[in-house]
Design a protein around this motif. Sequence first.
Motif, PDB file in Angstrom:
ATOM      1  N   LYS A  61       0.835  -1.202   0.000  1.00  0.00           N
ATOM      2  CA  LYS A  61       0.000   0.000   0.000  1.00  0.00           C
ATOM      3  C   LYS A  61       0.871   1.253   0.000  1.00  0.00           C
ATOM      4  O   LYS A  61       0.692   2.168   0.795  1.00  0.00           O
ATOM      5  N   GLN A  62       1.837   1.251  -0.926  1.00  0.00           N
ATOM      6  CA  GLN A  62       2.767   2.356  -1.055  1.00  0.00           C
ATOM      7  C   GLN A  62       2.879   2.803  -2.505  1.00  0.00           C
ATOM      8  O   GLN A  62       2.692   2.013  -3.426  1.00  0.00           O
ATOM      9  N   VAL A  63       3.224   4.063  -2.663  1.00  0.00           N
ATOM     10  CA  VAL A  63       3.445   4.641  -3.981  1.00  0.00           C
ATOM     11  C   VAL A  63       4.780   5.369  -3.944  1.00  0.00           C
ATOM     12  O   VAL A  63       5.039   6.147  -3.031  1.00  0.00           O
ATOM     13  N   THR A  64       5.632   5.100  -4.924  1.00  0.00           N
ATOM     14  CA  THR A  64       6.899   5.812  -5.051  1.00  0.00           C
ATOM     15  C   THR A  64       6.755   6.789  -6.205  1.00  0.00           C
ATOM     16  O   THR A  64       6.407   6.397  -7.320  1.00  0.00           O
ATOM     17  N   VAL A  65       7.000   8.063  -5.907  1.00  0.00           N
ATOM     18  CA  VAL A  65       6.806   9.122  -6.896  1.00  0.00           C
ATOM     19  C   VAL A  65       8.142   9.818  -7.156  1.00  0.00           C
ATOM     20  O   VAL A  65       8.817  10.237  -6.216  1.00  0.00           O
ATOM     21  N   THR A  66       8.490   9.935  -8.421  1.00  0.00           N
ATOM     22  CA  THR A  66       9.661  10.699  -8.833  1.00  0.00           C
ATOM     23  C   THR A  66       9.133  11.985  -9.455  1.00  0.00           C
ATOM     24  O   THR A  66       8.240  11.938 -10.306  1.00  0.00           O
ATOM     25  N   TYR A  67       9.674  13.118  -8.991  1.00  0.00           N
ATOM     26  CA  TYR A  67       9.134  14.398  -9.432  1.00  0.00           C
ATOM     27  C   TYR A  67      10.230  15.453  -9.525  1.00  0.00           C
ATOM     28  O   TYR A  67      11.307  15.318  -8.941  1.00  0.00           O
ATOM     29  N   ASN A  68       9.940  16.503 -10.268  1.00  0.00           N
ATOM     30  CA  ASN A  68      10.837  17.643 -10.425  1.00  0.00           C
ATOM     31  C   ASN A  68      10.506  18.616  -9.295  1.00  0.00           C
ATOM     32  O   ASN A  68       9.407  19.157  -9.236  1.00  0.00           O
ATOM     33  N   ASP A  69      11.479  18.856  -8.403  1.00  0.00           N
ATOM     34  CA  ASP A  69      11.190  19.672  -7.232  1.00  0.00           C
ATOM     35  C   ASP A  69      11.060  21.167  -7.521  1.00  0.00           C
ATOM     36  O   ASP A  69      10.676  21.929  -6.647  1.00  0.00           O
ATOM     37  N   SER A  70      11.326  21.582  -8.757  1.00  0.00           N
ATOM     38  CA  SER A  70      11.084  22.984  -9.098  1.00  0.00           C
ATOM     39  C   SER A  70       9.640  23.192  -9.556  1.00  0.00           C
ATOM     40  O   SER A  70       9.195  24.328  -9.691  1.00  0.00           O
ATOM     41  N   LYS A  71       8.924  22.087  -9.787  1.00  0.00           N
ATOM     42  CA  LYS A  71       7.544  22.180 -10.265  1.00  0.00           C
ATOM     43  C   LYS A  71       6.518  21.719  -9.241  1.00  0.00           C
ATOM     44  O   LYS A  71       5.352  22.095  -9.329  1.00  0.00           O
ATOM     45  N   THR A  72       6.912  20.878  -8.293  1.00  0.00           N
ATOM     46  CA  THR A  72       5.961  20.382  -7.299  1.00  0.00           C
ATOM     47  C   THR A  72       6.704  19.995  -6.028  1.00  0.00           C
ATOM     48  O   THR A  72       7.925  20.102  -5.953  1.00  0.00           O
ATOM     49  N   ASN A  73       5.939  19.567  -5.027  1.00  0.00           N
ATOM     50  CA  ASN A  73       6.535  19.156  -3.753  1.00  0.00           C
ATOM     51  C   ASN A  73       5.680  18.068  -3.118  1.00  0.00           C
ATOM     52  O   ASN A  73       4.617  17.713  -3.643  1.00  0.00           O
ATOM     53  N   VAL A  74       6.143  17.548  -1.990  1.00  0.00           N
ATOM     54  CA  VAL A  74       5.445  16.442  -1.336  1.00  0.00           C
ATOM     55  C   VAL A  74       4.040  16.856  -0.906  1.00  0.00           C
ATOM     56  O   VAL A  74       3.098  16.065  -1.019  1.00  0.00           O
ATOM     57  N   GLN A  75       3.877  18.083  -0.455  1.00  0.00           N
ATOM     58  CA  GLN A  75       2.545  18.534  -0.034  1.00  0.00           C
ATOM     59  C   GLN A  75       1.545  18.477  -1.191  1.00  0.00           C
ATOM     60  O   GLN A  75       0.394  18.078  -0.998  1.00  0.00           O
ATOM     61  N   ALA A  76       1.981  18.836  -2.379  1.00  0.00           N
ATOM     62  CA  ALA A  76       1.095  18.766  -3.548  1.00  0.00           C
ATOM     63  C   ALA A  76       0.752  17.320  -3.889  1.00  0.00           C
ATOM     64  O   ALA A  76      -0.380  17.011  -4.290  1.00  0.00           O
ATOM     65  N   LEU A  77       1.718  16.420  -3.700  1.00  0.00           N
ATOM     66  CA  LEU A  77       1.471  15.002  -3.983  1.00  0.00           C
ATOM     67  C   LEU A  77       0.467  14.419  -2.992  1.00  0.00           C
ATOM     68  O   LEU A  77      -0.467  13.715  -3.393  1.00  0.00           O
ATOM     69  N   THR A  78       0.653  14.703  -1.708  1.00  0.00           N
ATOM     70  CA  THR A  78      -0.287  14.161  -0.710  1.00  0.00           C
ATOM     71  C   THR A  78      -1.665  14.808  -0.858  1.00  0.00           C
ATOM     72  O   THR A  78      -2.672  14.150  -0.637  1.00  0.00           O
ATOM     73  N   ARG A  79      -1.695  16.067  -1.270  1.00  0.00           N
ATOM     74  CA  ARG A  79      -2.989  16.728  -1.511  1.00  0.00           C
ATOM     75  C   ARG A  79      -3.708  16.057  -2.682  1.00  0.00           C
ATOM     76  O   ARG A  79      -4.917  15.839  -2.645  1.00  0.00           O
ATOM     77  N   ALA A  80      -2.962  15.682  -3.722  1.00  0.00           N
ATOM     78  CA  ALA A  80      -3.566  15.034  -4.896  1.00  0.00           C
ATOM     79  C   ALA A  80      -4.182  13.691  -4.522  1.00  0.00           C
ATOM     80  O   ALA A  80      -5.286  13.367  -4.967  1.00  0.00           O
ATOM     81  N   THR A  81      -3.482  12.899  -3.701  1.00  0.00           N
ATOM     82  CA  THR A  81      -4.054  11.607  -3.312  1.00  0.00           C
ATOM     83  C   THR A  81      -5.262  11.803  -2.405  1.00  0.00           C
ATOM     84  O   THR A  81      -6.251  11.098  -2.533  1.00  0.00           O
ATOM     85  N   LYS A  82      -5.168  12.773  -1.503  1.00  0.00           N
ATOM     86  CA  LYS A  82      -6.301  13.053  -0.594  1.00  0.00           C
ATOM     87  C   LYS A  82      -7.524  13.511  -1.390  1.00  0.00           C
ATOM     88  O   LYS A  82      -8.637  13.050  -1.143  1.00  0.00           O
ATOM     89  N   ASP A  83      -7.307  14.412  -2.343  1.00  0.00           N
ATOM     90  CA  ASP A  83      -8.412  14.904  -3.171  1.00  0.00           C
ATOM     91  C   ASP A  83      -9.047  13.791  -3.993  1.00  0.00           C
ATOM     92  O   ASP A  83     -10.217  13.864  -4.354  1.00  0.00           O
ATOM     93  N   ALA A  84      -8.268  12.737  -4.291  1.00  0.00           N
ATOM     94  CA  ALA A  84      -8.793  11.587  -5.045  1.00  0.00           C
ATOM     95  C   ALA A  84      -9.479  10.580  -4.116  1.00  0.00           C
ATOM     96  O   ALA A  84      -9.991   9.567  -4.572  1.00  0.00           O
ATOM     97  N   GLY A  85      -9.460  10.856  -2.802  1.00  0.00           N
ATOM     98  CA  GLY A  85     -10.118   9.963  -1.852  1.00  0.00           C
ATOM     99  C   GLY A  85      -9.179   9.006  -1.136  1.00  0.00           C
ATOM    100  O   GLY A  85      -9.640   8.086  -0.460  1.00  0.00           O
TER     101      GLY A  85
END
Length: 98
Positions: A61-85
Amino acid sequence: MKKIAILLALSAALSAPAWAATETVTLSIPGMTCGACPITVRTALQRVPGVEKVGIDEAKKQVTVTYNDSKTNVQALTRATKDAGYPSSIKQGERDHG
């Protein structure tokens, strides 16, 4: 004068990418309990600008995310999963990258 303008433009173009870094974070998503859950989570994360790769481990029950830190951050990632339920948090032992 034209050479100076070209040198300045080239200098700016070469220095800009140095500010951006690719980061990877593992999120724990305990609510990911069915076969459709990973699809929803993946879609939500892929819609976040700057996300480059999403890897899902359904068993853990884990997700590994690779992202560009100049475009997004961990808070945006957790917000996206929360907004999806699917509320998520940084996996124990990982530092907050954003």
